[in-house]
Design an enzyme around this catalytic site. Structure first.
Site, PDB file in Angstrom:
ATOM      1  CG  HIS B  37      -2.168  -0.855   1.197  1.00  0.00           C
ATOM      2  ND1 HIS B  37      -2.257  -2.172   1.018  1.00  0.00           N
ATOM      3  CD2 HIS B  37      -3.305  -0.353   0.648  1.00  0.00           C
ATOM      4  CE1 HIS B  37      -3.389  -2.588   0.680  1.00  0.00           C
ATOM      5  NE2 HIS B  37      -4.204  -1.388   0.668  1.00  0.00           N
ATOM      6  CE  LYS B 102      -6.851  -9.706  12.247  1.00  0.00           C
ATOM      7  NZ  LYS B 102      -6.300  -9.086  13.471  1.00  0.00           N
TER       8      LYS B 102
END
Lengths: 281, 186
Positions: B37, B102
């Site tokens: 990222h 999550k």
């Protein structure tokens, strides 16, 4: 004096690391089975069923339970009548971690220069090693891989003594509440009360090794553990944080006397992949 | 019951997803976590092209264990998504439609989901052996030097997820917890 070659430690640490990552303890599996019966949320029951299936698959396929095979936390209880020979103890333990993680296809999750380059050490060393000298001529080895998600949600509070028991309870429950879905609930909550800053944190981590469902031998602490469990489950976080009545697997408390001016409370959170394996040499 | 959806995701498909929906994803998805990222967003900030076209795609926040000989992938469950919060809105702005991880997202991500018509999904954390079985193939498509953090293209079959944040502001972590919270006990 009994001699023990540190090469034995290398072998055992390597095997325990792999076994811990692939085989979930029977106590945790038994907890999932009984938790499915009492979890009120259907989604929560589905998550618990997935975790049971996951434990079976890991055992049968040899794939780790979780991709986060953690930093390798190692506890050594060394009998004072044992003479360790054959080399440097810490180097032998690190070699065990290296062999276990590299040859066991475990993920290497250790990075050097943590606030800078964060370069992977490539073999998951160093071990997070805790040693204790105890009576006897045996060495007890515990390997407890610790994932990052739950560790990140842990906290320590240097509370004021005036905050008392209620303040300590509120700090633990608040830590679990803020963690919410992040540490992969249902969680085990390790609590260290008293001592100094580092002793409190150590006790919180060490408490996580207790068998799920076991009762604290000190009645005052057993009562505190029950109260904390009740309060944490009332948060409604549930399995995987999707909402439900089963938020904690267990709460384990260890304590030491504190300084007259201090009331340390450390909370170490363990995800449901509560992995630790041990051997006695 | 679970509904099967296929990738890539369209605006129409995302519009039909609501917090709490249980889905089985079939098709191609990308993997990426912290380091990947960071690199993608550095390229975006410099105005340079990305190694993958994000339009309609799903990124799964995962860093698998190494595969054993004969395995497609090792254990492959989700990592905590919050660490990607600083980057995700820049990716949805380029057409990323879904993220799988999550744990909670911040307000900026939830706003980006509304703005860009995207969705945040959770797979069960710690179910890495189970989830790996739903991954049919895996190949590295960028940043091979990052090892477990490289960007992989995965082909998944009936990969189980639940919708956490939809494009309408729904949040299962908040709503689910509220439903089971017992205030009287605290």
């Amino acid at each position: 004096m009994r001699e023990l070659d540190v090469a034995r430690l290398t072998e055992v640490v390597a095997k325990l690391a792999v076994d811990a990552c692939n085989y979930l303890g029977d106590d945790v599996v038994a907890f999932f089975e009984q938790a499915i019966a009492r979890e009120e949320s259907e989604t929560g029951r589905d998550v618990l069923a997935q975790l049971l299936e996951n434990a079976d698959l890991a055992k049968d396929s040899g794939r780790p339970l979780c991709q986060d095979t953690g930093l390798a936390v190692v506890f050594l209880e060394i009998g004072q009548d044992v003479h360790l020979v054959g080399g440097d103890l810490e180097a032998a333990v690190n070699e065990g971690v290296r062999v276990g993680y590299v040859e066991g296809y475990l993920r290497k999750s250790a990075v050097a220069d943590p606030i800078g380059e964060r370069k992977n050490t490539a073999d998951n060393t160093p071990a997070m090693l805790h040693t204790r000298i105890v009576p006897g001529d045996k060495v007890r080895v515990v390997v407890a891989p610790k994932g990052g998600g739950a560790e990140n949600m842990s906290a320590i509070g240097m509370l004021k003594p005036a905050q008392g028991r209620q303040g300590a309870i509120d700090f633990v429950v608040d830590t679990v509440s803020k963690a919410g879905p992040n540490p992969c609930p249902p969680i085990i909550v390790g609590v260290g009360l008293g001592g100094t800053f580092e002793k409190a944190a150590y006790m919180a981590k060490h408490a996580l090794l207790r068998e799920v469902g076991s009762t604290n031998p000190e009645p005052r602490l057993a009562e505190l553990e029950d109260e904390l469990e009740e309060r944490c489950n009332a948060l409604g976080i549930g399995p995987a944080g999707l909402g439900g009545t089963v938020t904690v697997i267990d709460v384990f408390v260890e304590e030491l006397p504190a300084h007259i001016a201090s009331m340390p409370v450390a909370v170490n959170i363990q995800c449901h992949s509560a992995r630790h394996k041990e051997a006695v040499l | 019951m679970e509904r099967v959806i296929t990738t890539p995701l369209t605006d129409e498909l995302v519009a039909g997803l609501h917090a709490g929906d249980r889905l089985l994803i079939t098709g191609k998805i990308y993997t990426g976590r912290d380091a990947a990222h960071k690199r993608l967003v550095e390229l975006i900030d410099k105005g340079e092209p990305l190694p993958i076209d994000l339009r309609g795609q799903v990124i799964y926040f995962v860093g698998p264990t190494p595969p054993k000989p004969g395995e497609v992938i090792g254990s492959a469950g989700p990592t905590t998504s919050g660490r990607m919060d600083a980057y995700s809105p820049k990716l949805t702005a380029l057409g990323l439609k879904g993220m799988i991880g999550k744990g909670s997202r911040n307000e900026a991500v939830k706003e980006a989901l509304k703005r860009d018509k995207a969705v945040y999904l959770a797979a069960t954390g710690g179910a890495g052996a189970l989830l790996a079985q739903r991954i049919v193939s895996a190949r590295v498509v960028a940043y091979e030097d990052l090892g477990p953090e490289a960007i992989r293209e995965l082909e998944v079959k009936e990969f189980p997820v639940v919708v956490i944040n939809d494009m309408y502001g729904g949040d299962l972590y908040v709503e689910g917890r509220r439903k089971y919270e017992r205030k009287g006990d605290s």
